[in-house]
Each structure stands twice: as C-alpha cells, then as structure tokens.
Enzyme design. Structure first.
Site, PDB file in Angstrom:
ATOM      1  N   TRP A  11      52.514  26.264  48.943  1.00  0.00           N
ATOM      2  CA  TRP A  11      52.211  24.832  48.938  1.00  0.00           C
ATOM      3  C   TRP A  11      53.488  23.997  49.039  1.00  0.00           C
ATOM      4  CZ3 TRP A  11      49.626  21.344  50.811  1.00  0.00           C
ATOM      5  CH2 TRP A  11      49.345  20.105  50.234  1.00  0.00           C
ATOM      6  N   LYS A 191      40.143  22.953  37.410  1.00  0.00           N
ATOM      7  CA  LYS A 191      39.273  23.489  38.475  1.00  0.00           C
ATOM      8  C   LYS A 191      39.667  24.921  38.818  1.00  0.00           C
ATOM      9  CE  LYS A 191      42.359  23.316  41.883  1.00  0.00           C
ATOM     10  NZ  LYS A 191      42.820  24.395  42.748  1.00  0.00           N
ATOM     11  N   THR A 248      38.298  24.468  46.457  1.00  0.00           N
ATOM     12  CA  THR A 248      38.849  25.672  45.825  1.00  0.00           C
ATOM     13  C   THR A 248      37.763  26.700  45.524  1.00  0.00           C
ATOM     14  OG1 THR A 248      40.524  24.251  44.823  1.00  0.00           O
ATOM     15  CG2 THR A 248      40.382  26.470  43.981  1.00  0.00           C
ATOM     16  N   ARG A 255      43.739  31.240  45.942  1.00  0.00           N
ATOM     17  CA  ARG A 255      44.172  32.435  45.209  1.00  0.00           C
ATOM     18  C   ARG A 255      43.343  32.616  43.953  1.00  0.00           C
ATOM     19  NH1 ARG A 255      49.543  30.508  46.183  1.00  0.00           N
ATOM     20  NH2 ARG A 255      48.748  28.745  45.038  1.00  0.00           N
TER      21      ARG A 255
HETATM   22  N1  LIG Z   1      48.714  26.943  47.558  1.00  0.00           N
HETATM   23  C1  LIG Z   1      47.926  25.895  47.495  1.00  0.00           C
HETATM   24  O1  LIG Z   1      46.985  25.780  48.282  1.00  0.00           O
HETATM   25  C2  LIG Z   1      48.153  24.825  46.485  1.00  0.00           C
HETATM   26  C3  LIG Z   1      48.931  25.047  45.353  1.00  0.00           C
HETATM   27  N2  LIG Z   1      49.082  24.061  44.427  1.00  0.00           N
HETATM   28  C4  LIG Z   1      49.884  24.274  43.223  1.00  0.00           C
HETATM   29  O2  LIG Z   1      51.269  24.232  43.589  1.00  0.00           O
HETATM   30  C5  LIG Z   1      52.025  25.098  42.743  1.00  0.00           C
HETATM   31  C6  LIG Z   1      52.843  26.050  43.597  1.00  0.00           C
HETATM   32  O3  LIG Z   1      51.924  26.769  44.389  1.00  0.00           O
HETATM   33  P1  LIG Z   1      52.363  27.647  45.632  1.00  0.00           P
HETATM   34  O4  LIG Z   1      53.576  27.122  46.283  1.00  0.00           O
HETATM   35  O5  LIG Z   1      51.186  27.788  46.496  1.00  0.00           O
HETATM   36  O6  LIG Z   1      52.650  29.046  44.877  1.00  0.00           O
HETATM   37  P2  LIG Z   1      53.365  30.372  45.382  1.00  0.00           P
HETATM   38  O7  LIG Z   1      52.872  31.477  44.525  1.00  0.00           O
HETATM   39  O8  LIG Z   1      53.283  30.503  46.846  1.00  0.00           O
HETATM   40  O9  LIG Z   1      54.873  30.065  44.992  1.00  0.00           O
HETATM   41  C7  LIG Z   1      55.272  29.868  43.650  1.00  0.00           C
HETATM   42  C8  LIG Z   1      56.602  29.187  43.648  1.00  0.00           C
HETATM   43  O10 LIG Z   1      57.110  29.155  42.311  1.00  0.00           O
HETATM   44  C9  LIG Z   1      58.434  29.647  42.325  1.00  0.00           C
HETATM   45  N3  LIG Z   1      58.824  30.249  41.057  1.00  0.00           N
HETATM   46  C10 LIG Z   1      58.170  31.169  40.339  1.00  0.00           C
HETATM   47  N4  LIG Z   1      58.880  31.477  39.241  1.00  0.00           N
HETATM   48  C11 LIG Z   1      60.017  30.737  39.286  1.00  0.00           C
HETATM   49  C12 LIG Z   1      61.154  30.596  38.438  1.00  0.00           C
HETATM   50  N5  LIG Z   1      61.255  31.273  37.312  1.00  0.00           N
HETATM   51  N6  LIG Z   1      62.123  29.733  38.818  1.00  0.00           N
HETATM   52  C13 LIG Z   1      62.016  29.038  39.954  1.00  0.00           C
HETATM   53  N7  LIG Z   1      60.966  29.129  40.785  1.00  0.00           N
HETATM   54  C14 LIG Z   1      59.989  29.961  40.454  1.00  0.00           C
HETATM   55  C15 LIG Z   1      58.407  30.699  43.425  1.00  0.00           C
HETATM   56  O11 LIG Z   1      59.719  31.020  43.794  1.00  0.00           O
HETATM   57  P3  LIG Z   1      60.018  32.437  44.519  1.00  0.00           P
HETATM   58  O12 LIG Z   1      59.372  32.358  45.840  1.00  0.00           O
HETATM   59  O13 LIG Z   1      61.507  32.447  44.567  1.00  0.00           O
HETATM   60  O14 LIG Z   1      59.410  33.495  43.652  1.00  0.00           O
HETATM   61  C16 LIG Z   1      57.634  29.936  44.488  1.00  0.00           C
HETATM   62  O15 LIG Z   1      58.435  29.004  45.148  1.00  0.00           O
HETATM   63  C17 LIG Z   1      50.997  25.802  41.833  1.00  0.00           C
HETATM   64  O16 LIG Z   1      50.972  25.165  40.590  1.00  0.00           O
HETATM   65  C18 LIG Z   1      49.681  25.626  42.564  1.00  0.00           C
HETATM   66  O17 LIG Z   1      48.568  25.576  41.681  1.00  0.00           O
HETATM   67  C19 LIG Z   1      48.520  22.852  44.603  1.00  0.00           C
HETATM   68  C20 LIG Z   1      47.776  22.569  45.721  1.00  0.00           C
HETATM   69  C21 LIG Z   1      47.533  23.536  46.738  1.00  0.00           C
HETATM   70  O1  LIG Z   2      44.683  23.918  44.608  1.00  0.00           O
HETATM   71  C1  LIG Z   2      44.370  24.421  45.647  1.00  0.00           C
HETATM   72  C2  LIG Z   2      43.625  23.697  46.683  1.00  0.00           C
HETATM   73  O2  LIG Z   2      43.541  22.349  46.415  1.00  0.00           O
HETATM   74  C3  LIG Z   2      44.736  25.817  45.952  1.00  0.00           C
HETATM   75  O3  LIG Z   2      44.140  26.667  45.081  1.00  0.00           O
HETATM   76  P1  LIG Z   2      44.773  28.094  44.778  1.00  0.00           P
HETATM   77  O4  LIG Z   2      45.990  27.855  43.938  1.00  0.00           O
HETATM   78  O5  LIG Z   2      43.671  28.798  44.063  1.00  0.00           O
HETATM   79  O6  LIG Z   2      45.116  28.761  46.080  1.00  0.00           O
END
Ligand SMILES: NC(=O)C1=CN([C@@H]2O[C@H](COP(=O)(O)OP(=O)(O)OC[C@H]3O[C@@H](n4cnc5c(N)ncnc54)[C@H](OP(=O)(O)O)[C@@H]3O)[C@@H](O)[C@H]2O)C=CC1
Ligand SMILES: O=C(CO)COP(=O)(O)O
Length: 331
Positions: A11, A191, A248, A255
């Site tokens: 994201w 959610k 979602t 996920r």
């Molecule tokens: N994916 C989606 O569709 C959506 C996600 N979100 C929210 O956004 C947030 C991020 O999601 P997303 O990017 O998809 O998740 P990912 O699992 O793809 O990535 C997680 C991120 O967190 C970082 N991270 C984990 N541990 C650490 C640490 N100790 N220090 C620094 N960085 C760390 C990872 O870094 P590294 O890669 O180096 O491990 C990576 O950049 C979540 O809270 C999610 O709920 C919100 C809307 C949509």
């Molecule tokens: O928040 C999300 C869509 O709005 C993404 O959900 P997940 O983190 O379950 O992939």
C-alpha cells in the site's frame, strides 16, 4: 509538493504512485536495500508490488532516514501497525516541524490497545492538527492498476485534511475530507477483524447469507466501539465504514480475507501466516479490540470469537456459534 512515504510495502508503494500521479515529488523510505535499489534504480518494487512494471519517474527511494524526510511537506506512514511506534522513534527530530504526518495504517497496537493516531502522535510528539489519517476501500493492487477509487482524509484541522486530499487526488483516485480521525481509525482497523471472520466462513464453504450476517454484525460492533471511543457515527456509513467493509470482506486481494479463508480451509494460524503475502493487521488487532471493548464497556462478540479462533484454533462453526449466543436479543 515534496512528499515522503515511510514503508515501501504494497500500500505504501501504491499510494506513492497515487501521489506521484497527482504531480508530487515522492521519496519512498524502506529498510531493505533491495527495495530501495529497485525503486530508485529501476522504478520497480519486485518484493511488495511486483504487478506494477514501472513506477512513475517522479518517485525515488532511499534507505537514509534524514535524507528521506529532509524538506518533506507531507510524511506518509505505511508501516505494519505493530512496528509503527518503534520505527517512528528513529524519525523523531528528523521530520520538519511544519510537515503534516499522514497514517495509512489500519490496526490497533496490541500492547496498548491504542489507535494509530495515538501511536504516531506519541512517537513523534506531534500536535493533533499535524496528524491526518487516510482510510477507505483501497485494495492496493486495484489502486496500483489505476482503477477508479476513493478514500477519506481525516484531520482535526480541516485545512490540513484538504491539503492532503488535494495532494492525493488525481484522475483515478478521489479523496474526501472529515474531522473524524477517531472514526476513520476505528473503521480501518476493526473491519480487518470482520474480514478475517468473513474469509473464514467463505473458506469453510458458506455463502452470501453467512457473509452478509458477519459483515453486518461486524459493522454494528465497530460502530458501537467507535461511538464509545468518541467517533461520529456518520463515518461508519461512509467510504471508510461500509465502503471498506464491502471491499475488504468481498475480495481475495485482501490479506485479512485470505488469511481467514485459509483458516476456514483448515490451515493453522502458523500456516496461514506463512502463506500470507503481506501483513494481515486483523490478526494482532483482534485481541486489542477485545481489550478496547472491555475498557470502553462495549460487547465485542465477533472480535472475542475470532480471538478464540486465533488462540485456541476453534472451528468456523464454533466461531459462528459464539457469535449467535443463546439469548434472543434486539438487533
Ligand atoms: N494493502 C492494502 O491494500 C492496504 C493496506 N493498508 C494498511 O497499510 C499498512 C501497510 O500495508 P502494506 O503496505 O500493504 O503492508 P505490507 O505487508 O506490504 O508492508 C508492510 C510494511 O511495513 C514495513 N515494516 C514492517 N516492520 C517494520 C519495522 N520494524 N520497521 C520499519 N518498517 C517495517 C515493511 O517493511 P519491509 O518491507 O522492509 O519489511 C513494509 O514496508 C497496513 O496497516 C495496512 O492495513 C491500508 C489500505 C490498503
Ligand atoms: O484495507 C484494505 C483495503 O481497503 C486492504 O486490506 P488487507 O490489509 O486485508 O489487504
């Protein structure tokens, strides 16, 4: 504007592309050198967002914290929620004191039951008017494919919410604004617990009625909790509430849904964790929701049932049994 995104996950990277497509200069910060080099030298994040062949030219990356946030007007935080506090501590004192800090995270801190607005503000010693939350039905893969989508930006200072909304609005992504930060935080994180349960029911082979029942009861639970925490109930029927619940709980791109579906198919929590291709925030958030419910005096039957699934490995049928309860109650 000059915007920095902390965390180049699925994201974080897709939202970075949204910001770049809106005309901003975007710098991604990531720990892993492979991700930094991929984005900086090849405009590609093969680890977390391989579906995008070429990220925009006005998007770069660095692994250096001070360099990442230098002169940033907006700093976006997209780190897995349970690690946000510890990761942000390293940025304290580096972020310009005029920058707006935006959280994309959808989770509640397990050790404290705190929302991400609380965690980010505490970690950075940030005044409320410089914090904004972004939440809505935004499955990263669809947004990365530039499919039309909308979101909500929340900040107690509506001018700052508008600044962030303008920065992330482009031809395919539209942002609305609100002052209800608490509502956005509660919608986004709760959610995910519901999505785990719906996914589990789907994985176990149940159909639309069961999914609709869980989603509706989940929405009622998050509305009651959110209201007790001080949220505006209107938020729950908007994009961040019903909207994100629908996206979602209805998509294998989530996920959380997929994690639940794997549990429903009989995988253990450990096996489902291994199979997950990114953070399923609902897993650590579930117990935090139960704790928050106790703190606020709000019943959390869905989160409590999912907590039993995660801790004791109870089946989908048993989980749904706990959800029903024995008494006849008003809806
Ligand atoms: N994916 C989606 O569709 C959506 C996600 N979100 C929210 O956004 C947030 C991020 O999601 P997303 O990017 O998809 O998740 P990912 O699992 O793809 O990535 C997680 C991120 O967190 C970082 N991270 C984990 N541990 C650490 C640490 N100790 N220090 C620094 N960085 C760390 C990872 O870094 P590294 O890669 O180096 O491990 C990576 O950049 C979540 O809270 C999610 O709920 C919100 C809307 C949509
Ligand atoms: O928040 C999300 C869509 O709005 C993404 O959900 P997940 O983190 O379950 O992939």
């Amino acid at each position: 504007m000059k915007i920095t995104v902390l965390g180049a996950g699925a994201w974080g990277t897709a939202f970075g592309q949204v910001l770049a497509d809106a005309g901003n200069d975007v710098t991604m910060w990531a720990i892993e050198p492979e991700i930094v080099e991929g984005i900086r030298d090849h405009h590609h994040n093969g680890v977390r967002l391989p579906s995008v062949e070429k990220l925009p030219d006005n998007m770069t990356a660095t692994g250096d914290r001070a360099e990442a946030v230098k002169d940033a007007e907006i700093v976006v935080v997209a780190i897995a929620a349970q690690f946000a506090r510890v990761a942000l501590a390293e940025f304290k004192g580096l972020i310009p004191d005029t920058a707006i800090v935006v959280s994309l995270m959808k989770g509640i801190e397990r050790t404290t039951s705190k929302r991400m607005d609380e965690v980010v503000r505490e970690a950075l010693d940030l005044p409320a008017e410089r914090f904004a939350a972004v939440s809505g039905p935004n499955l990263s893969k669809e947004v990365a494919d530039r499919q039309p989508a909308a979101t909500v930006v929340g900040c107690v200072d509506l001018d700052n919410a508008r600044t962030v909304a303008k920065a992330c609005t482009n031809s395919y992504f539209k942002a609305f604004v609100t002052r209800d930060v608490i509502g956005l935080e509660m919608c986004g994180s709760l959610k995910n617990v519901t999505a785990l349960a719906v996914g589990m029911a789907r994985g176990a082979g149940y159909g639309e009625n069961t999914a609709a029942m869980i989603e509706t009861r989940g929405l009622a639970e998050l509305t009651a909790l959110g209201k007790a925490a001080g949220a505006d109930v209107k938020t729950f029927s908007g994009l961040a509430g019903v909207g994100d619940m629908t996206a979602t709980c209805g998509s294998p791109l989530s996920r959380n849904y997929t994690f639940g579906a794997n549990l429903g198919k009989g995988l253990s929590v450990e096996e489902a964790t291994k199979a997950s291709n990114g953070v399923a925030e609902g897993v650590p958030t579930t117990d935090a929701v139960v704790a928050l419910g106790k703190e606020l005096g709000v019943a959390t039957p869905l989160a409590s049932a999912m907590s039993r699934v995660l801790a004791d490995g109870i089946s989908c049928q048993e989980m749904l049994g706990l959800l029903f309860g024995d008494e006849i109650t008003e809806e």
